[in-house]
Design an enzyme around this catalytic site. Sequence first.
Site, short mmCIF file in Angstrom:
data_model
loop_
_atom_site.label_atom_id
_atom_site.label_comp_id
_atom_site.label_asym_id
_atom_site.label_seq_id
_atom_site.Cartn_x
_atom_site.Cartn_y
_atom_site.Cartn_z
N GLU A 98 -14.60 -5.53 2.44
CA GLU A 98 -13.90 -5.52 3.73
C GLU A 98 -14.87 -5.72 4.89
OE1 GLU A 98 -10.86 -2.47 4.54
OE2 GLU A 98 -12.02 -2.00 6.32
N GLU A 117 -6.06 -7.89 6.20
CA GLU A 117 -5.69 -6.47 6.05
C GLU A 117 -5.29 -5.84 7.38
OE1 GLU A 117 -9.53 -5.67 3.05
OE2 GLU A 117 -9.07 -4.30 4.67
N SER A 118 -4.27 -5.06 7.36
CA SER A 118 -3.86 -4.17 8.46
C SER A 118 -3.06 -4.87 9.57
CB SER A 118 -5.04 -3.50 9.16
OG SER A 118 -5.86 -2.83 8.26
N ASN A 131 -10.42 -6.96 7.99
CA ASN A 131 -9.59 -5.88 8.56
C ASN A 131 -9.27 -6.19 10.01
OD1 ASN A 131 -8.21 -3.57 9.08
ND2 ASN A 131 -9.73 -2.19 8.20
N LYS A 161 0.50 5.07 1.15
CA LYS A 161 -0.29 6.08 1.88
C LYS A 161 0.66 6.98 2.65
CE LYS A 161 -1.33 3.04 5.80
NZ LYS A 161 -2.38 2.36 6.56
N LYS A 198 -8.08 2.60 -2.92
CA LYS A 198 -8.41 2.45 -1.50
C LYS A 198 -9.08 3.74 -1.05
CE LYS A 198 -7.45 -0.38 2.12
NZ LYS A 198 -7.67 0.36 3.29
N GLU A 243 0.82 -1.23 0.00
CA GLU A 243 0.00 0.00 0.00
C GLU A 243 0.85 1.27 0.00
OE1 GLU A 243 -3.99 0.17 1.77
OE2 GLU A 243 -2.97 1.22 3.40
O1 LIG Z 1 -5.47 2.94 9.39
C1 LIG Z 1 -6.29 3.75 9.88
O2 LIG Z 1 -6.02 4.54 10.78
C2 LIG Z 1 -7.68 3.79 9.35
C3 LIG Z 1 -8.64 4.55 10.00
C4 LIG Z 1 -9.92 4.61 9.51
C5 LIG Z 1 -10.26 3.94 8.36
C6 LIG Z 1 -9.30 3.17 7.70
C7 LIG Z 1 -8.03 3.09 8.18
N1 LIG Z 1 -7.05 2.38 7.55
C8 LIG Z 1 -7.19 1.84 6.25
C9 LIG Z 1 -6.63 0.52 6.20
O3 LIG Z 1 -7.42 -0.38 6.30
C10 LIG Z 1 -5.15 0.33 6.05
O4 LIG Z 1 -4.64 1.38 5.29
C11 LIG Z 1 -4.71 -0.97 5.36
O5 LIG Z 1 -5.46 -2.06 5.75
C12 LIG Z 1 -3.23 -1.23 5.67
O6 LIG Z 1 -3.03 -1.29 7.04
P1 LIG Z 1 -1.58 -1.19 7.71
O7 LIG Z 1 -0.73 -2.24 7.10
O8 LIG Z 1 -1.80 -1.44 9.16
O9 LIG Z 1 -1.07 0.18 7.43
#
Ligand SMILES: O=C(O)c1ccccc1NCC(=O)[C@H](O)[C@H](O)COP(=O)(O)O
Length: 264
Positions: free
Chosen positions: A165, A216-217, A186, A56, A116, A54
């Site tokens: 998601e 995810e995340s 997520n 961002k 995204k 990703e």
């Molecule tokens: O990441 C946040 O703070 C967030 C807050 C509100 C809505 C969405 C959010 N994140 C988007 C995502 O789901 C992440 O960018 C994506 O899954 C990657 O996660 P990471 O690897 O932990 O950066």
Amino acid sequence: MNILEKIAADKRVEVATQKEEVPVEVLQLLPHFKRKCISLSENLRKSPAGIIAEFKRRSPSHPDLNPEAEVEEIVKAYEKFGAAGISVLTDEAYFGGGMEDLSLARESVKLPLLRKDFVIDEYQIYEAKAMGADVILLIAALLNEKQIEKFSKLAKELGLEVLLEVHNREELDNSLMPEIDMVGVNNRNLKTFEVDLNTSKELAAAIPEEYVKVSESGISDTAAILELQKSGFQGFLIGGNFMKTEDPGASFAAFMQQLNKENQ
Ligand SMILES: O=C(O)c1ccccc1NCC(=O)[C@H](O)[C@H](O)COP(=O)(O)O
């Protein structure tokens, strides 16, 4: 109001303005609108690693991730070192992204691109196609069943894939439909920002086989991937782990090298 509700409320205002400025009829004339999309789900099925890397600059949970990051060099490195797909944050207000990032990513790589964002209106799906995306994200917590059906049908008509998601069993049970290609779990609770990889592990068995499973995340090491693979996940969406570093492309390369070694 939780963060997701706040983002959605702002998004409604943003989309209403954008629609006036660039109507759908204009989007349909842009060159990418006729482009044949690349399948992310196929890439994930055949990739041994399945990383969706990703791009961002910030997020509500990490406001200072990488504010000055430029998209081209980073996505090229993601492609070069073996990403199966790339996710580009296009939300400006909360993530510091924009449609320009998606367009630049499209010019820079051949990999499937996930737009995204927080889709709450059909307009954003036309926009995703016109700017070169291959996949849209539909967040179950933001949408009702009818909206998910309408949005995923439109996406399919335009040749886009859909990543749905979810964060819990209720969202999963209420939102699955045939037009969806991939189900993303997520691990981040968007109400508290708490991250727990068990969310993916616990929901995995409830996701029917026909959908590619994406975790995810909060993924920050290769051991987590090997664990999640055991639960049937074929896709892994990772942003912060790379973007928080000075050179996200280099950290992605090192991560892939380690993963390939462990996957042998
Ligand atoms: O990441 C946040 O703070 C967030 C807050 C509100 C809505 C969405 C959010 N994140 C988007 C995502 O789901 C992440 O960018 C994506 O899954 C990657 O996660 P990471 O690897 O932990 O950066």
